[in-house]
Design an enzyme around this catalytic site. Structure first.
Site, PDB file in Angstrom:
ATOM      1  N   ARG A 141      41.203  65.835  40.584  1.00 23.55           N
ATOM      2  CA  ARG A 141      39.762  65.873  40.831  1.00 23.55           C
ATOM      3  C   ARG A 141      39.489  66.337  42.266  1.00 23.55           C
ATOM      4  O   ARG A 141      40.058  65.790  43.222  1.00 23.55           O
ATOM      5  CB  ARG A 141      39.180  64.476  40.627  1.00 23.55           C
ATOM      6  CG  ARG A 141      37.711  64.315  41.038  1.00 23.55           C
ATOM      7  CD  ARG A 141      36.788  65.061  40.112  1.00 23.55           C
ATOM      8  NE  ARG A 141      35.398  64.633  40.319  1.00 23.55           N
ATOM      9  CZ  ARG A 141      34.359  65.210  39.748  1.00 23.55           C
ATOM     10  NH1 ARG A 141      34.548  66.265  38.953  1.00 23.55           N
ATOM     11  NH2 ARG A 141      33.131  64.775  39.972  1.00 23.55           N
ATOM     12  N   GLU A 146      52.285  31.810  25.921  1.00 21.65           N
ATOM     13  CA  GLU A 146      50.973  32.447  25.843  1.00 21.65           C
ATOM     14  C   GLU A 146      50.683  33.246  27.111  1.00 21.65           C
ATOM     15  O   GLU A 146      50.195  34.374  27.054  1.00 21.65           O
ATOM     16  CB  GLU A 146      49.891  31.392  25.632  1.00 21.65           C
ATOM     17  CG  GLU A 146      48.475  31.961  25.580  1.00 21.65           C
ATOM     18  CD  GLU A 146      47.441  30.884  25.333  1.00 21.65           C
ATOM     19  OE1 GLU A 146      46.581  30.664  26.205  1.00 21.65           O
ATOM     20  OE2 GLU A 146      47.508  30.267  24.251  1.00 21.65           O
TER      21      GLU A 146
END
Length: 380
Positions: free
Chosen positions: A268, A242
């Site tokens: 940017r 898991e």
């Protein structure tokens, strides 16, 4: 570094090509808490749900590292983190114990449908009053002829609202003993089994979660996974996978955010320069790179050791701790690099923060992992 073969690369490519379909409407799915059965069917058709399971039952027979590699690709391509989490839960928490510990008749009846994604799996460990204290479990399973009678309640059952089968952990022996827990596969529709309403939560909202109630639920003895009292053995086998499967998905998400933040920092401009020329931004992106590569090292190192049959008790605890904290830092740094745009829901990065917080809690909190490592050092 691992040199992946062509078959492994093909498995991963097949999943990554589904990214646009799986990601479609991911912001809205998070906002509305919507689990998409159509997207689940898309994943099922890819063969993902059979990847680590026996070929005799419809699986693909792949090892743990290969499964992780493909799931990393899912995390990289799919922006719907809740859907990915539900897929990991199905694989690790239901398919894995059925494949390893299910009796032949039970596997023959249900595992092909699990591998095909025709039925959805969940597991139920946590209880309302005990949290991570599995030894304090109060749900009971009492033998009754060729059945067991289960009574109790469970909390935080991932996939519960949509599950067809649930692996339920219950006490069959003395309280407070590791040998007193057993695991059962319980099918929806069994009299006395009921599911609570979906619970709203901070993140992973498109992965439904609920409470589960057992009121004199009769479960055939053939649905016992492993032997009576072997529930902690089953749980240990499940939890290792898991953690590795779920956080391999997180690794893919971290890689995606690193790529997006790096590109944005280059393009940017502020005050006449790319923001990537500012040291503060540079350091955030570098921290993301270091976190991603550290997570990759621990995940695949531990996955390989597990596949080789080595003891990975300490490795899994460190991996879970390192990757969950790095994933949260990655998500926060991405929001900072994107600034106001990162804070806006439409870009999807703010929900990554909320999703990542869960990773520091489920499968054992960061604090529990540190205590486990301390115990392995003889500091308990």
């Amino acid at each position: 570094m691992t040199d992946w073969n062509e078959d492994q690369k093909l498995f991963r490519k097949t999943i990554e090509e589904l990214g646009p379909v799986l990601s479609d409407g991911h912001v809205e799915a998070d906002r509305d808490g919507e689990f998409s059965r159509a997207k689940w069917a898309t994943l099922a058709a890819s063969g993902l749900f059979g990847l680590p399971f026996d070929e005799a039952f419809g699986g693909l027979g792949q090892d743990v590292p290969t499964t992780m590699y493909v799931l990393e690709g899912l995390g990289h391509a799919n922006r719907d983190g809740g859907l990915s989490f539900s897929a990991s839960t199905h694989l690790a928490s239901t398919g894995t114990p059925l494949n390893r510990f299910g009796k032949p008749a039970l596997k023959q009846r249900l595992l092909p449908a699990v591998c095909a994604g025709e039925i959805i799996g969940a597991h139920a460990i946590t209880e309302p009053a005990h949290g991570s204290d599995a030894m304090g479990m109060q749900t009971t399973a009492v033998p009754d002829g060729d059945h067991y009678i289960l009574n109790g309640s469970k909390a935080f059952v991932s996939n519960g609202p949509v599950a067809d089968v649930v692996v339920v952990y219950a006490r069959t022996g003395n309280p407070g003993t590791a040998s007193g827990i057993s695991a059962f596969l319980v099918e929806r529709g069994t009299p006395g089994l009921s599911f609570g309403n979906p619970i709203e939560k901070m993140g992973l909202r498109s992965s439904p979660l609920c409470e589960l109630f057992l009121d004199n639920v009769r479960v055939p003895a053939e649905n016992l996974l492993g032997r009576p009292g072997n529930g902690f053995l089953v749980l240990d086998h499940v939890m290792k996978r898991e953690i590795l499967y779920g956080f391999a998905i997180n690794l893919g998400e971290m890689q995606y955010r690193l790529e997006q933040a790096t590109t944005y920092a280059r393009e940017r401009t502020q005050f006449g320069s790319p923001i990537g020329s500012f040291q503060a931004v540079q350091h955030r992106v570098v921290d993301m790179l270091i976190g991603t590569e550290t997570a990759r090292h621990w995940l695949y190192s531990t996955g390989r050791k597990l596949a080789q049959g080595k003891d990975v008790t300490t490795d899994v605890a460190i991996t879970k701790l390192v990757v969950s904290e790095a994933a949260l830092a990655s998500a926060l740094n991405t929001v900072s690099v994107f600034g106001g745009y990162g804070y806006m829901a439409e870009y999807g990065f703010e929900k990554d923060v909320r999703n990542a917080v869960a990773g520091t809690i489920y499968s054992g909190t960061t604090e529990i992992q540190k205590s486990r490592v301390a115990a392995m050092l003889g500091l308990g």
